[in-house]
Write an enzyme that holds these catalytic residues in place. Structure first.
Site, PDB file in Angstrom:
ATOM      1  N   GLY A  78      -7.738  -0.094  -5.113  1.00  0.00           N
ATOM      2  CA  GLY A  78      -7.624   0.586  -3.823  1.00  0.00           C
ATOM      3  C   GLY A  78      -6.590  -0.090  -2.958  1.00  0.00           C
ATOM      4  CD  GLU A 136      -2.993   1.406  -3.216  1.00  0.00           C
ATOM      5  OE1 GLU A 136      -2.873   0.554  -4.117  1.00  0.00           O
ATOM      6  OE2 GLU A 136      -2.319   1.387  -2.164  1.00  0.00           O
ATOM      7  CD  GLU A 173      -4.733  -1.786  -6.671  1.00  0.00           C
ATOM      8  OE1 GLU A 173      -5.919  -1.908  -7.025  1.00  0.00           O
ATOM      9  OE2 GLU A 173      -4.356  -1.868  -5.493  1.00  0.00           O
ATOM     10  N   PRO A 175     -17.157  -4.669  13.777  1.00  0.00           N
ATOM     11  CG  PRO A 175     -18.782  -4.524  15.436  1.00  0.00           C
ATOM     12  CD  PRO A 175     -18.612  -4.585  13.939  1.00  0.00           C
ATOM     13  CD  GLU A 212      -9.442 -11.376 -16.005  1.00  0.00           C
ATOM     14  OE1 GLU A 212     -10.030 -10.893 -17.006  1.00  0.00           O
ATOM     15  OE2 GLU A 212      -9.588 -12.555 -15.639  1.00  0.00           O
TER      16      GLU A 212
END
Ligand SMILES: [Zn+2]
Length: 171
Positions: free
Chosen positions: A72, A88, A92, A109, A136
């Site tokens: 991601g 992504e 990846e 927050p 990996e």
């Protein structure tokens, strides 16, 4: 006022004026109407499941070097969160995926990022990591996930907790 607040409108450069909106004084642009709420980037991850195990990538750069992350990254301006998770994951891990629904949303927050985690399954491709991002990638069964201190981000821990607790809707 939060220290991260804008002084000038990031769209048109107008000096912002404090205006009461939703119970707080917020820097607001009198030209375009922008009101300065919290500032976050948006991240999108995939929980790619295969045979009851989840795909993690081991980062090989930056302060989280050696830690495990979900496939991601940050969402671009011209894509949806769903498209970002798919893109992504392909970049990846080499896998093409289809999403199976939103699993969790992480926001705390003080952290300038909101992360969404989607369940997903593989539809094509083969495992091929991006060598400049990861050393990996492999699948971990629910009972054999890396220890907490080897997970790169709290948003990934949140997603993995939700994944372990997830049960498919009953028919
Ligand atoms: Zn403006």
């Amino acid at each position: 006022m939060a220290t991260t607040a804008f002084t000038f409108c990031p769209r048109d450069g107008t000096r912002l004026v404090l205006t009461r909106i939703d119970g707080r004084e917020r820097p607001t642009c009198t030209v375009c109407g922008l009101a300065d709420f919290t500032h976050v980037q948006v991240g999108s991850n995939a929980i790619v499941e295969q045979d009851g195990a989840v795909l993690l990538v081991r980062l090989n750069y930056g302060p989280r070097d050696g830690h495990w992350a979900l496939p991601g990254g940050l969402v671009e301006n011209d894509e949806t969160t769903e498209e970002a998770a798919v893109r992504e994951t392909k970049e990846e891990t080499g896998f093409e995926i289809a999403l199976d629904g939103l699993l969790s949303v992480w926001l705390r927050p003080g952290f300038p990022i909101l992360v969404v985690n989607y369940r997903a399954h593989i539809t094509g491709g083969s495992l091929q990591i991006a060598p400049d991002e990861a050393s990996e990638a492999r699948f971990f069964p629910k009972a054999e996930l890396p220890p907490l201190d080897e997970i790169a981000w709290p948003s990934a821990v949140h997603g993995l907790d939700a994944w372990r607790a997830y049960e498919p809707p009953r028919p």
